[in-house]
Motif scaffolding. Structure first.
Motif, PDB file in Angstrom:
ATOM      1  N   ARG A 129      -7.430   5.936  -5.004  1.00 47.45           N
ATOM      2  CA  ARG A 129      -6.738   5.338  -6.150  1.00 47.45           C
ATOM      3  C   ARG A 129      -5.232   5.555  -6.163  1.00 47.45           C
ATOM      4  NH1 ARG A 129      -9.466   1.601  -9.289  1.00 47.45           N
ATOM      5  NH2 ARG A 129     -11.644   2.196  -9.535  1.00 47.45           N
ATOM      6  N   GLN A 130      -4.717   6.368  -5.237  1.00 48.27           N
ATOM      7  CA  GLN A 130      -3.292   6.731  -5.333  1.00 48.27           C
ATOM      8  C   GLN A 130      -2.372   5.521  -5.193  1.00 48.27           C
ATOM      9  OE1 GLN A 130      -0.990   8.283  -1.979  1.00 48.27           O
ATOM     10  NE2 GLN A 130      -2.876   9.167  -1.205  1.00 48.27           N
ATOM     11  N   SER A 131      -2.705   4.600  -4.291  1.00 49.65           N
ATOM     12  CA  SER A 131      -1.817   3.460  -4.080  1.00 49.65           C
ATOM     13  C   SER A 131      -1.708   2.624  -5.348  1.00 49.65           C
ATOM     14  CB  SER A 131      -2.355   2.607  -2.922  1.00 49.65           C
ATOM     15  OG  SER A 131      -1.484   1.538  -2.663  1.00 49.65           O
ATOM     16  N   TRP A 132      -2.840   2.384  -5.969  1.00 52.68           N
ATOM     17  CA  TRP A 132      -2.863   1.595  -7.206  1.00 52.68           C
ATOM     18  C   TRP A 132      -2.042   2.262  -8.305  1.00 52.68           C
ATOM     19  CZ3 TRP A 132      -6.877   2.584 -11.357  1.00 52.68           C
ATOM     20  CH2 TRP A 132      -6.710   1.702 -12.434  1.00 52.68           C
ATOM     21  N   ILE A 133      -2.284   3.558  -8.533  1.00 51.85           N
ATOM     22  CA  ILE A 133      -1.592   4.247  -9.628  1.00 51.85           C
ATOM     23  C   ILE A 133      -0.102   4.388  -9.335  1.00 51.85           C
ATOM     24  CG2 ILE A 133      -1.400   6.483 -10.818  1.00 51.85           C
ATOM     25  CD1 ILE A 133      -3.706   4.804 -11.795  1.00 51.85           C
ATOM     26  N   PRO A 154       0.824  -1.219   0.000  1.00 57.90           N
ATOM     27  CA  PRO A 154       0.000   0.000   0.000  1.00 57.90           C
ATOM     28  C   PRO A 154       0.853   1.262   0.000  1.00 57.90           C
ATOM     29  CG  PRO A 154      -0.060  -1.072   2.147  1.00 57.90           C
ATOM     30  CD  PRO A 154       0.665  -1.992   1.237  1.00 57.90           C
ATOM     31  N   LEU A 155       0.449   2.220  -0.793  1.00 61.51           N
ATOM     32  CA  LEU A 155       1.163   3.499  -0.865  1.00 61.51           C
ATOM     33  C   LEU A 155       0.137   4.619  -0.670  1.00 61.51           C
ATOM     34  CD1 LEU A 155       3.471   2.942  -3.974  1.00 61.51           C
ATOM     35  CD2 LEU A 155       4.223   3.254  -1.629  1.00 61.51           C
ATOM     36  N   ASP A 156      -0.347   4.736   0.535  1.00 60.11           N
ATOM     37  CA  ASP A 156      -1.331   5.782   0.813  1.00 60.11           C
ATOM     38  C   ASP A 156      -0.715   6.793   1.766  1.00 60.11           C
ATOM     39  OD1 ASP A 156      -3.715   4.645  -0.519  1.00 60.11           O
ATOM     40  OD2 ASP A 156      -3.360   3.031   0.907  1.00 60.11           O
ATOM     41  N   GLN A 202      -1.002  11.114   2.960  1.00 63.47           N
ATOM     42  CA  GLN A 202      -1.695  12.394   2.822  1.00 63.47           C
ATOM     43  C   GLN A 202      -0.858  13.380   2.013  1.00 63.47           C
ATOM     44  OE1 GLN A 202      -4.819  12.892   3.968  1.00 63.47           O
ATOM     45  NE2 GLN A 202      -4.788  14.885   2.956  1.00 63.47           N
ATOM     46  N   VAL A 203       0.488  13.260   2.152  1.00 63.39           N
ATOM     47  CA  VAL A 203       1.368  14.226   1.472  1.00 63.39           C
ATOM     48  C   VAL A 203       1.163  14.154  -0.042  1.00 63.39           C
ATOM     49  CG1 VAL A 203       3.769  14.862   1.044  1.00 63.39           C
ATOM     50  CG2 VAL A 203       3.065  14.110   3.314  1.00 63.39           C
ATOM     51  N   PHE A 204       1.105  12.921  -0.558  1.00 59.90           N
ATOM     52  CA  PHE A 204       0.916  12.781  -2.002  1.00 59.90           C
ATOM     53  C   PHE A 204      -0.426  13.381  -2.429  1.00 59.90           C
ATOM     54  CE2 PHE A 204      -0.737  10.562  -5.707  1.00 59.90           C
ATOM     55  CZ  PHE A 204       0.313  10.692  -6.606  1.00 59.90           C
ATOM     56  N   GLY A 205      -1.478  13.053  -1.661  1.00 59.50           N
ATOM     57  CA  GLY A 205      -2.803  13.588  -1.984  1.00 59.50           C
ATOM     58  C   GLY A 205      -2.813  15.105  -1.956  1.00 59.50           C
ATOM     59  N   ASP A 206      -2.141  15.677  -0.944  1.00 61.22           N
ATOM     60  CA  ASP A 206      -2.094  17.142  -0.838  1.00 61.22           C
ATOM     61  C   ASP A 206      -1.351  17.752  -2.025  1.00 61.22           C
ATOM     62  OD1 ASP A 206      -3.491  17.004   1.486  1.00 61.22           O
ATOM     63  OD2 ASP A 206      -1.764  17.285   2.809  1.00 61.22           O
ATOM     64  N   LYS A 207      -0.268  17.074  -2.454  1.00 64.84           N
ATOM     65  CA  LYS A 207       0.492  17.587  -3.610  1.00 64.84           C
ATOM     66  C   LYS A 207      -0.372  17.573  -4.870  1.00 64.84           C
ATOM     67  CE  LYS A 207       4.727  16.192  -4.498  1.00 64.84           C
ATOM     68  NZ  LYS A 207       5.864  15.251  -4.555  1.00 64.84           N
ATOM     69  N   VAL A 208      -1.119  16.493  -5.029  1.00 65.00           N
ATOM     70  CA  VAL A 208      -1.983  16.405  -6.211  1.00 65.00           C
ATOM     71  C   VAL A 208      -3.028  17.518  -6.184  1.00 65.00           C
ATOM     72  CG1 VAL A 208      -3.781  15.029  -7.333  1.00 65.00           C
ATOM     73  CG2 VAL A 208      -1.677  13.934  -6.579  1.00 65.00           C
ATOM     74  N   ARG A 243     -16.766   3.569 -15.131  1.00 68.65           N
ATOM     75  CA  ARG A 243     -15.554   3.131 -15.839  1.00 68.65           C
ATOM     76  C   ARG A 243     -14.337   3.966 -15.427  1.00 68.65           C
ATOM     77  NH1 ARG A 243     -14.591  -1.054 -18.374  1.00 68.65           N
ATOM     78  NH2 ARG A 243     -13.581  -0.071 -20.146  1.00 68.65           N
ATOM     79  N   PHE A 244     -14.447   4.623 -14.281  1.00 68.16           N
ATOM     80  CA  PHE A 244     -13.372   5.526 -13.856  1.00 68.16           C
ATOM     81  C   PHE A 244     -12.025   4.797 -13.745  1.00 68.16           C
ATOM     82  CE2 PHE A 244     -10.903   7.502 -10.353  1.00 68.16           C
ATOM     83  CZ  PHE A 244     -10.666   8.722 -10.945  1.00 68.16           C
ATOM     84  N   GLY A 245     -12.038   3.588 -13.174  1.00 76.36           N
ATOM     85  CA  GLY A 245     -10.789   2.841 -12.998  1.00 76.36           C
ATOM     86  C   GLY A 245     -10.088   2.576 -14.320  1.00 76.36           C
ATOM     87  N   ALA A 246     -10.854   2.085 -15.283  1.00 76.42           N
ATOM     88  CA  ALA A 246     -10.263   1.784 -16.597  1.00 76.42           C
ATOM     89  C   ALA A 246      -9.772   3.062 -17.269  1.00 76.42           C
ATOM     90  CB  ALA A 246     -11.297   1.087 -17.473  1.00 76.42           C
TER      91      ALA A 246
END
Lengths: 115, 188
Positions: free
Chosen positions: B35-39, A19-21, A23-29, B76-79
């Motif tokens: 979705r961040q972990s997946w991407i 898992p790569l979750d 908050q810092v990444f989300g905030d940057k995005v 279809r957001f994931g795809a």
């Protein structure tokens, strides 16, 4: 078509996911999206049309440098990214600038001819 | 001032996508959270560079924010996001390494990349593959996509995709075998 997968390689992939979750990444995005305001296709078309209309109305009264400035004002609406977005989202919007510029060109041509 | 996210709980993604399409930033932030972990993992598989992977993942989400209105089917957001990720990676790769022939599998560096006793690292093993085979392998094993789907997504001929996956799998298996043999010898 044969879509079979090697089970050992598949197991390697399945076990390597971590898992790569954070908050810092989300905030940057989300911070980067702040610098990328989205204008709706309709809003952009309306702004473009309004600017072209204003130019057309005031063209006879304005000196040439002011007209050039007015034309430059239209450009930020169609930066490359926005142009792509506009093309994807609304063909009508994409046409606003070329049509507006064509009208302006015709207007200038008529003015020159009648002068 | 501290930013307090709206608790979406287990709300359906399609509903959140619908809100994001209407310009709701909180909804989009929730999509990024989900979705961040997946991407990010997908990008790491593609490029074998954590920092670059995160930069590219950020770019993927930025593109998603810009163009999410064009997504006609919220379910279809994931795809759609995966397509953005693949396109972002391909654009980056083509812009930075246009000369390298990605269609060829060079076998000469397998031994150098997998010395006996090397800690087996999937990302390192993947890094020994050229770009196109690696992309096909990741989409097949990591994403569970069929050869036809990969061909459609990458615009590679279906036969080429099949060949990349077959030869890439063989190569990964060789690395795995080298590792196992190395570990066995090391233990003796």
């Amino acid at each position: 078509m044969d879509n079979s997968r090697d089970p050992e390689i598949q197991a390697l992939f399945d076990s390597a996911e971590h898992p790569l979750d954070d908050q810092v990444f989300g905030d940057k995005v989300m911070a980067s999206t702040l610098g990328s305001p989205r204008r709706s296709g309709l809003a952009k078309a309306a702004i473009g049309a309004a600017l072209v209309f204003c130019l057309l109305l005031t063209a006879p009264l304005l000196p040439e440098p002011a007209l050039a400035l007015g034309r430059l004002m239209l450009i930020p609406l169609y930066t490359p990214d926005n142009a792509v977005a506009a093309f994807l989202i609304s063909p009508v919007n994409t046409l606003a600038l070329p049509v507006g510029m064509l009208v302006l060109l015709l207007w200038f041509a008529l003015r020159k001819l009648s002068a | 001032m501290a930013h307090k996210p709206i608790p979406y709980g287990k709300a359906a993604e399609a509903m959140i996508v619908g809100l994001a399409r209407s310009g709701d930033r909180e909804a989009f932030a929730e999509l990024v959270r989900r979705r961040q972990s997946w991407i990010r993992n997908l990008m790491r598989r593609f490029c074998h560079d954590d920092h670059l992977a995160d930069d590219l993942a950020q770019l993927v989400f930025l593109q998603a924010w810009r163009y999410i209105r064009s997504l006609q089917q919220p379910d279809r957001f994931g795809a759609w996001l995966r397509r953005l990720a693949v396109n972002t990676w391909l654009q980056h790769y083509r812009a930075h390494d246009p000369i390298r022939n990605a269609d060829q599998l060079d076998d000469t560096d397998v031994a150098a990349e997998s010395p006996a006793g090397m800690a087996l690292d999937l990302d390192r093993a993947l890094a020994s593959l050229p770009e196109a085979p690696r992309l096909c392998i990741v989409l097949s094993y990591n994403e569970g996509m069929t050869h036809e789907e990969i061909a459609e997504l990458t615009e590679l001929p279906a036969g080429t995709v099949k060949s990349h996956i077959r030869r890439g799998t063989e190569r990964l298996r060789r690395i795995l075998t080298d590792y196992n043999n190395g570990a066995r010898n090391h233990g003796q």
